[in-house]
Scaffold this active site. Sequence first.
Site, PDB file in Angstrom:
ATOM      1  N   ARG A  74      53.901  69.389  52.615  1.00 45.78           N
ATOM      2  CA  ARG A  74      55.208  69.111  52.000  1.00 45.78           C
ATOM      3  C   ARG A  74      56.184  70.122  52.569  1.00 45.78           C
ATOM      4  NH1 ARG A  74      57.641  70.710  46.752  1.00 45.78           N
ATOM      5  NH2 ARG A  74      59.077  69.073  46.041  1.00 45.78           N
ATOM      6  N   ASN A 117      63.806  68.212  45.225  1.00 46.57           N
ATOM      7  CA  ASN A 117      62.894  69.105  44.518  1.00 46.57           C
ATOM      8  C   ASN A 117      63.405  69.410  43.106  1.00 46.57           C
ATOM      9  OD1 ASN A 117      60.552  71.096  44.664  1.00 46.57           O
ATOM     10  ND2 ASN A 117      62.228  72.472  44.109  1.00 46.57           N
ATOM     11  N   GLU A 118      62.519  69.262  42.115  1.00 44.79           N
ATOM     12  CA  GLU A 118      62.796  69.656  40.723  1.00 44.79           C
ATOM     13  C   GLU A 118      64.253  69.364  40.349  1.00 44.79           C
ATOM     14  OE1 GLU A 118      61.502  73.731  40.421  1.00 44.79           O
ATOM     15  OE2 GLU A 118      59.445  73.243  41.015  1.00 44.79           O
ATOM     16  N   TYR A 168      52.771  74.690  36.584  1.00 41.44           N
ATOM     17  CA  TYR A 168      52.758  76.146  36.511  1.00 41.44           C
ATOM     18  C   TYR A 168      52.399  76.547  35.073  1.00 41.44           C
ATOM     19  CZ  TYR A 168      54.767  76.056  41.203  1.00 41.44           C
ATOM     20  OH  TYR A 168      54.969  75.853  42.545  1.00 41.44           O
ATOM     21  N   HIS A 210      55.011  69.318  38.793  1.00 42.16           N
ATOM     22  CA  HIS A 210      54.715  70.671  39.269  1.00 42.16           C
ATOM     23  C   HIS A 210      54.064  71.445  38.130  1.00 42.16           C
ATOM     24  CE1 HIS A 210      58.087  70.386  42.535  1.00 42.16           C
ATOM     25  NE2 HIS A 210      57.148  69.465  42.660  1.00 42.16           N
ATOM     26  N   TRP A 226      51.550  75.386  46.193  1.00 47.36           N
ATOM     27  CA  TRP A 226      52.699  76.208  46.600  1.00 47.36           C
ATOM     28  C   TRP A 226      52.222  77.642  46.788  1.00 47.36           C
ATOM     29  CZ3 TRP A 226      57.700  74.788  47.662  1.00 47.36           C
ATOM     30  CH2 TRP A 226      58.573  75.851  47.930  1.00 47.36           C
ATOM     31  N   GLU A 252      53.323  70.523  43.272  1.00 49.65           N
ATOM     32  CA  GLU A 252      53.285  71.979  43.393  1.00 49.65           C
ATOM     33  C   GLU A 252      52.394  72.517  42.292  1.00 49.65           C
ATOM     34  OE1 GLU A 252      56.902  74.189  43.303  1.00 49.65           O
ATOM     35  OE2 GLU A 252      57.952  72.883  44.738  1.00 49.65           O
TER      36      GLU A 252
END
Length: 534
Positions: free
Chosen positions: A77, A154-155, A223, A221, A279, A250
């Site tokens: 990516r 992105n995001e 996290y 993503h 990531w 991610e």
Amino acid sequence: MKRLLTLLSVLLVGLSVLTAPSVAQPAAGFHVSGGRLYDATGAEFVMRGVNHAHTWYTSRTTQALTDLKALRSNTVRVVLSSGDRWTRNDAADVANVISQCKRNRLICVLEVHDTTGYGEQSGAVSLARAVDYWISVQSAMTGQEAYVILNIGNEPWGNTGASAWTADTKSAISRLRAAGFSHTIMVDAPNWGQDWSFTMRDNAASVFAADPQRNTVFSVHMYGVFDTAAEITDYLGRFVAAGLPIVVGEFGHNHSDGDPDENTIFSYTQAQRLGYLGWSWSGNGGGVEYLDMATEFDASRLTSWGQRIFDGANGIVATSREAAVFGGGSDTTAPTTPGTPVVSGVTGTGASLAWTASTDAVGVTSYQVVRISGGAESALTSVASASAALTNLSPSTSYTVAVYALDAAGNRSGRSPSVTFTTGSAPAGACAVTYRVTGQWQGGFQGDVKVQNTGTAAVNGWALRWTFANGQTVTQMWNATPSQSGAAVTASNVAYNAAIPAGGSVSFGFTGAWNSTNAVPGAFTLNGAACSSV
């Protein structure tokens, strides 16, 4: 923010909101069917790869893609910029990135990063602006539908105003289709990609239906919001049950907003045939340098996170399969096993290896050198030919190493016979290290390290190494880039403090975890040379 919605509330939401519409006709390139992604040959494709920050490190991309392929990634990516927040990547640059991906037999996921945290992050731009960018570089994208996935932005929303994500995403998809894009489109979740408000989850079916080609993939993503197995499996499982395509676009092993459960991400995505993209390869800053997989873009210096994602359970090496569109997808025959490595040129911090090359019907693409210790393996380096120079080894240490061969279809050979050698003593150095524990609390501590160049010549680029005696681990580091494998720690320079003039010094700090005892390390080496402790 995750605590605003408890796991109980998650479980009370029914699957009805995710019901997927019927599948449309496949596209000419990648296409979605039944919640799965298929390439242009009709073979199912599961992403196994990482993110690379191309727009900030354009000079690193050629080597990075070569290294990622050698480490068995099948996807990369790539971070691009529309020019609103960073230097714009024009159509010629986009075409070059795609060409390099194809040369390395990697599928390219291209994303515009300027949308990150829109509505909350100063300077962030809308998805509509990202679509303007894609239309401006369409000439580079046309004809690449079999090799490129278009990740709109992105995001694309932070936490403020994230409910607008649904309408904005539908509009962006519609504009791209009207402009003639037939690529598989990937859409990131709001809430900085983590979708803690479940906006993407609860509206995924309607967004998918808004794509006239029914060729959209959703990306979350993971996290700190996803720090338990239940949260990970529930979120991803709802998409699987509804027949909607989902990837983890991610994730990391740690983050400032919490500690994600990366082991469940690895195991659950593998069990459910879902893609993941970690990531990130290298070059992180702003306090998240621990997310680097390689120290200073050096594939021979994988960090603990790099070792985990490539060589750990359900990691890339064990699970990645090259896209069949490159011609190797039907091959299931592994290369022949490499010959026993022959060791030469052993020093205090390095050694050279050579072995009889493997053979394979579709061609050997790389060799992976591993260290064997206590029955476990850890990667030392990946190379394209049947020889390797091992660097950054620990002095006076026994190494047992072996080699695997990898072919173009993603098959791995049997392990070669192993060989054992012992490095020599560390060379005499001209450095002194001051290591201080500046604060300590239950289970944690803060350290400060000063490295002095006591020699007569400047040091240009440095790596300080030590070994903890009591199982301590580094959790965060500033003014240096950390890497830890077991008890061995490496702190490498960052761009702004790479040079230590003669008689000069650099300092860095870190936080760590400890249990029972927190002894000061007894020995340090700088670039392989022993330092005195002061």
